[in-house]
Design a protein around this motif. Structure first.
Motif, PDB file in Angstrom:
ATOM      1  N   GLU A 122      -5.674   6.850   1.877  1.00 15.50           N
ATOM      2  CA  GLU A 122      -4.515   5.964   1.995  1.00 15.50           C
ATOM      3  C   GLU A 122      -3.558   6.182   0.819  1.00 15.50           C
ATOM      4  O   GLU A 122      -3.918   5.884  -0.328  1.00 15.50           O
ATOM      5  N   ASP A 127       0.003   2.737   5.388  1.00 15.85           N
ATOM      6  CA  ASP A 127       0.072   1.279   5.246  1.00 15.85           C
ATOM      7  C   ASP A 127       1.543   0.929   5.003  1.00 15.85           C
ATOM      8  O   ASP A 127       2.150   1.388   4.026  1.00 15.85           O
ATOM      9  N   HIS A 148       2.683  -0.220   1.463  1.00 10.72           N
ATOM     10  CA  HIS A 148       2.847   0.843   0.460  1.00 10.72           C
ATOM     11  C   HIS A 148       4.033   1.737   0.815  1.00 10.72           C
ATOM     12  O   HIS A 148       4.772   2.174  -0.064  1.00 10.72           O
ATOM     13  N   HIS A 177      -2.260   0.666   8.741  1.00 16.54           N
ATOM     14  CA  HIS A 177      -2.260  -0.737   8.288  1.00 16.54           C
ATOM     15  C   HIS A 177      -0.862  -1.318   8.394  1.00 16.54           C
ATOM     16  O   HIS A 177       0.108  -0.663   8.008  1.00 16.54           O
ATOM     17  N   ARG A 204       4.111  -8.318   1.912  1.00 17.49           N
ATOM     18  CA  ARG A 204       2.671  -8.264   2.187  1.00 17.49           C
ATOM     19  C   ARG A 204       2.163  -9.509   2.916  1.00 17.49           C
ATOM     20  O   ARG A 204       0.971  -9.790   2.923  1.00 17.49           O
ATOM     21  N   GLU A 249      -3.385  -5.912   7.685  1.00 19.03           N
ATOM     22  CA  GLU A 249      -3.949  -6.124   6.342  1.00 19.03           C
ATOM     23  C   GLU A 249      -2.864  -6.809   5.513  1.00 19.03           C
ATOM     24  O   GLU A 249      -1.945  -6.168   5.014  1.00 19.03           O
TER      25      GLU A 249
HETATM   26 MN    MN Z   1      -3.953  -0.789   3.185  1.00 20.02          MN
END
Ligand code: MN
Ligand code: LER
Length: 265
Positions: free
Chosen positions: A151, A184, A187, A210, A216, A245
């Motif tokens: 990741e 993700d 990120h 993700h 977030r 997530e």
């Molecule tokens: Mn993640």
């Protein structure tokens, strides 16, 4: 049909005995009840897990396990592929290899997040990358029937592999068909110049995905355009899970239910 899962972050110790029958089963039942198709499990050490009980609870509720997180081995034990201590590197590799039977049983991707570590003081970035490549080649060869996904993480979590471009260079160096990336959106929002272009560039090396919004929180709570992000993802041919997530805000149940409602649109 699109498949959605939820990251269920719990400590390995809590998987044992009572918790597995109590907390764990209650949470799995809730996740299934909310309409998720799968649950992504964070497992620090597979030896601490009653695999048969875990598998039974999950299948009793009609869920699958698309991926397994391994980062607690770094967070709680300091295991790292890029440590300057050879014993710690060896232990990290052994720990990841120990996930292979479990991953094979669930047909789950093994996630390599913070287990890659952070370059220790006094060690060069190039040396960390050499250690990382060697560790990944070792794990990928040992788990030929299983897929491993590294990741890319944002710069505040590690100095190693922030972007899809970094990840694709790493994939070339590792040279294993069963090694790809987990993308993700949290990120990506920090590190990628254009999220959709990076998704296209990663293509069939996207092994897992993700979702969290820019802040977030659950998808829909921030300013990311999940309409175009997911359309781009599926246009690559991706048919695997999209896994939520995100932070448990305003509380875990509200976040999880709002996320699935939004994603199913
Ligand atoms: Mn993640
Ligand atoms: C794990 O999937 C992740 O995204 C990281 O931010 C955890 O440190």
């Amino acid at each position: 049909m699109k498949k959605f899962s939820l990251v269920f972050s719990t400590h390995a110790a809590k998987f044992q005995a009572v918790a597995l029958k109590g907390d764990f089963e209650a949470n799995i039942a809730k996740i299934a009840g909310w309409g998720y198709d799968g649950v992504e499990l964070a497992i620090r050490d597979p030896r601490l897990v009653d695999v048969d009980a875990l598998a039974r609870v999950i299948s009793d509720h009609g869920l699958t396990v698309p991926a397994m997180g391994t980062g607690q081995a770094w967070g709680e034990e300091g295991l790292s592929f890029t440590s300057d201590d050879p014993a710690i590197r060896a232990k990290a590799i052994e720990r990841i290899k120990s996930h292979i039977p479990l991953a094979a049983r669930f047909n789950a991707v093994i996630i390599l997040g913070l287990i890659r570590g952070i370059t220790p003081p006094g060690q060069s970035h190039a040396q960390s990358m050499d250690y990382l490549v060697a560790a990944l080649q070792d794990c990928a060869a040992a788990g030929a029937g299983v897929r491993f996904a590294l990741e890319p993480l944002n710069r505040y979590e590690t100095d190693l592999i922030h972007t899809v471009a970094d990840g694709l260079t790493l994939i070339e160096r590792v040279g294993a068909v069963n090694f790809g990336l987990l993308l993700d959106t949290f990120h990506m929002n920090i590190e990628e110049p254009v999220i959709e272009e990076s998704i296209c560039a990663c293509g069939d090396r996207i092994f897992h995905f993700h979702v969290a919004d820019s802040n977030r929180w659950y998808p829909g709570a921030g300013h990311l355009d999940f309409g175009t992000i997911l359309k781009t993802l599926y246009a690559t041919g991706y048919e695997d899970f999209v896994s939520g997530e995100f932070m448990p805000k305003p509380d875990a149940d509200t976040a999880a239910t709002r996320a699935i409602a939004y994603l199913q649109q």
